[in-house]
Write an enzyme that holds these catalytic residues in place. Structure first.
Site, PDB file in Angstrom:
ATOM      1  N   PHE A 370      52.967  31.946 104.062  1.00  0.00           N
ATOM      2  CA  PHE A 370      51.930  32.805 104.650  1.00  0.00           C
ATOM      3  C   PHE A 370      50.588  32.098 104.861  1.00  0.00           C
ATOM      4  CE2 PHE A 370      54.456  35.250 101.438  1.00  0.00           C
ATOM      5  CZ  PHE A 370      55.453  35.615 102.326  1.00  0.00           C
ATOM      6  N   CYS A 371      50.629  30.804 105.208  1.00  0.00           N
ATOM      7  CA  CYS A 371      49.381  30.058 105.444  1.00  0.00           C
ATOM      8  C   CYS A 371      48.434  30.153 104.256  1.00  0.00           C
ATOM      9  CB  CYS A 371      48.678  30.526 106.718  1.00  0.00           C
ATOM     10  SG  CYS A 371      49.558  30.080 108.199  1.00  0.00           S
ATOM     11  N   ALA A 372      49.016  30.247 103.069  1.00  0.00           N
ATOM     12  CA  ALA A 372      48.201  30.243 101.848  1.00  0.00           C
ATOM     13  C   ALA A 372      49.007  29.451 100.820  1.00  0.00           C
ATOM     14  CB  ALA A 372      47.929  31.657 101.380  1.00  0.00           C
TER      15      ALA A 372
END
Ligand code: PLP
Length: 443
Positions: A370-372
């Site tokens: 999730f781009c984290a």
């Protein structure tokens, strides 16, 4: 009827009648449960855009009637967004392409020597744009209070003579948990720093008041706020923006351009929002965002928040009854959160699980990091590797995320909870294989 018993979504969205085929036969209405990535367009936004489209014209420099009308609507959209965010009178609202764009714009406007403070838990859009600045990454806190204390310590250790900026999310795109924005803003200001709120996940679910939270800037994206027309917002203090070089150089940002005798060029740049909106702006995108802001305001956040809390409770209670499912959380199971939850399932790779939810139940969720990446790595307690072969348990490497909002009917989250229960109990009914690192059903 009390909102907690509403079975239909409070705000109609596009796509609610779309059906999708199941690999096991037949079709079902699509359950869009990936709002945290992009929410469906509000029907109201779509209708407003369609009604305006015939009147669309270039803004600011056109002499024609439709150009003037469009300019009025574009500037009115700015005021609507300022009202939606409860901005201070002298704040600026700049239309951008997205939250990522907004934070990159602000990164380019940092004063000389500025130090930036971010928690490792942020989305990459908030972790990465600060090129050229001294960036301090703070470890993932395990409670809102720890977050405030950690920030206070880090700010106290810095050289007090230098400007500083704190960047913090309002609601995590992984856990959905709410961050103590007001307290972090108070800590930042007490130490002479400024703060920008990444409201990409907060604004669609909660009221955001710049004044009440006392943040210096807010960034959010239209496509997560039911207005997927390519626009975003950066709103807040004008001084750093005014002092900075324009984000993009070009027409619209420049007031006058003069060729000097020595061959050079003198440019006088605009000072207001136009300084950072070079090129022809996305008028429809800005209009769509304003329409979404108006729709959410009219629906009332009290109703929307209460109703979403009900959906969160349904999902949490459902998943809590499945021992093989672990919901990811930084601040503890009972921490307040928006309609975003990530989880891992024992015995399943996340890719396999998400593929089965789609192919066998018509439910669209997301799997991955999730781009984290740093946050998910911390929550999973290890290094992520491959997504995991279909059928080969690798659940701990990535997670599955379910997310919903004002357009979600009860049936979607109920179907989701039942599907998770069935998949865990009975296993996938179909065969899957890995293609380009993703799990897909065998045709
Ligand atoms: N910040 C958060 C918390 C997000 O969840 C996202 C997108 O998922 C972003 C920033 C980036 O938003 P965009 O892709 O619209 O620029």
């Amino acid at each position: 009827m009390p909102c907690s018993t509403l079975a239909t979504a409070p705000l109609p969205v596009l796509g609610r009648d779309v059906t999708v085929p199941l690999v096991t036969g037949g079709e079902v209405p699509y359950a869009a449960l990936d709002y945290a990535a992009s929410a469906p367009a509000l029907q109201r936004v779509w209708d407003d855009v369609a009604a305006y489209a015939p009147y669309y014209g270039s803004v600011h420099r056109g002499a024609g009637h439709l150009s003037q009308l469009s300019t009025d609507l574009f500037e009115k959209a700015r005021r609507t967004v300022a009202g939606f965010l409860d901005c201070r009178a002298d704040d600026q609202v700049v239309f951008t392409r997205s939250t990522t764009d907004s934070l990159n714009l602000l990164a380019g406007a940092l004063p000389e020597g500025c130090q930036v403070f971010v928690f490792e838990t942020e989305h990459h859009a908030a972790l990465l744009p600060w090129k050229g600045a001294r960036v301090t990454w703070l470890d993932a806190p395990r409670s809102p209070l720890q977050a405030v204390r950690a920030l206070e310590r880090a700010l106290a250790d810095r050289d007090p003579g230098t400007p500083a900026l704190v960047c913090v999310t309002g609601a995590s795109n992984v856990t959905g948990e709410l961050w103590p924005v007001r307290e972090l803003a108070a800590a930042a200001h007490a130490h002479g720093a400024r703060i920008v709120l990444d409201a990409a996940q907060l604004a669609p679910h909660h009221p955001v008041s710049v004044r009440d939270l006392d943040v210096d800037w807010v960034a959010f994206s239209g496509h997560k706020l039911y207005a997927p027309f390519g626009s975003g917002v950066l709103a807040g203090r004008a001084d750093w923006l005014r002092a900075a070089e324009p984000y993009l150089a070009g027409g619209g940002a420049s007031r006058t351009v003069t060729r000097r005798r020595d061959g050079g060029v003198d440019v006088e740049w605009h000072e207001g929002a136009a300084r950072h909106e070079a090129g022809s702006p996305n008028v429809i995108g800005a209009y769509a965002i304003a329409s979404a802001c108006a729709a959410l305001t009219e629906a009332g956040f009290d109703t929307l928040v209460a109703r979403e809390r009900h959906l969160v409770d349904v999902v949490r209670a459902g998943l809590a009854g499945i021992p093989e499912v672990r919901v990811l959380s930084l601040f503890g199971d009972d921490a307040p959160r928006v309609g975003v939850l990530s989880f891992v399932v024992e015995g399943f790779s996340s890719s396999h699980f998400a593929a089965a939810l789609s192919a066998e139940y018509g439910i669209g969720v997301r799997d991955g990091l999730f781009c984290a990446h740093p946050l998910v790595r911390t929550l999973l307690g290890g290094e992520p590797g491959t997504r995991g072969e279909c059928g080969a348990p690798a659940g701990a490497l990535h997670a599955v995320r379910v997310s919903f909002g004002a357009g979600t009917p009860d049936e979607h989250v109920e179907r989701f909870v039942n599907a998770v229960r069935e998949l865990v109990r009975d296993g996938a009914r179909w065969r899957y294989r890995t293609v380009d690192g993703r799990c897909v059903p065998e045709v």
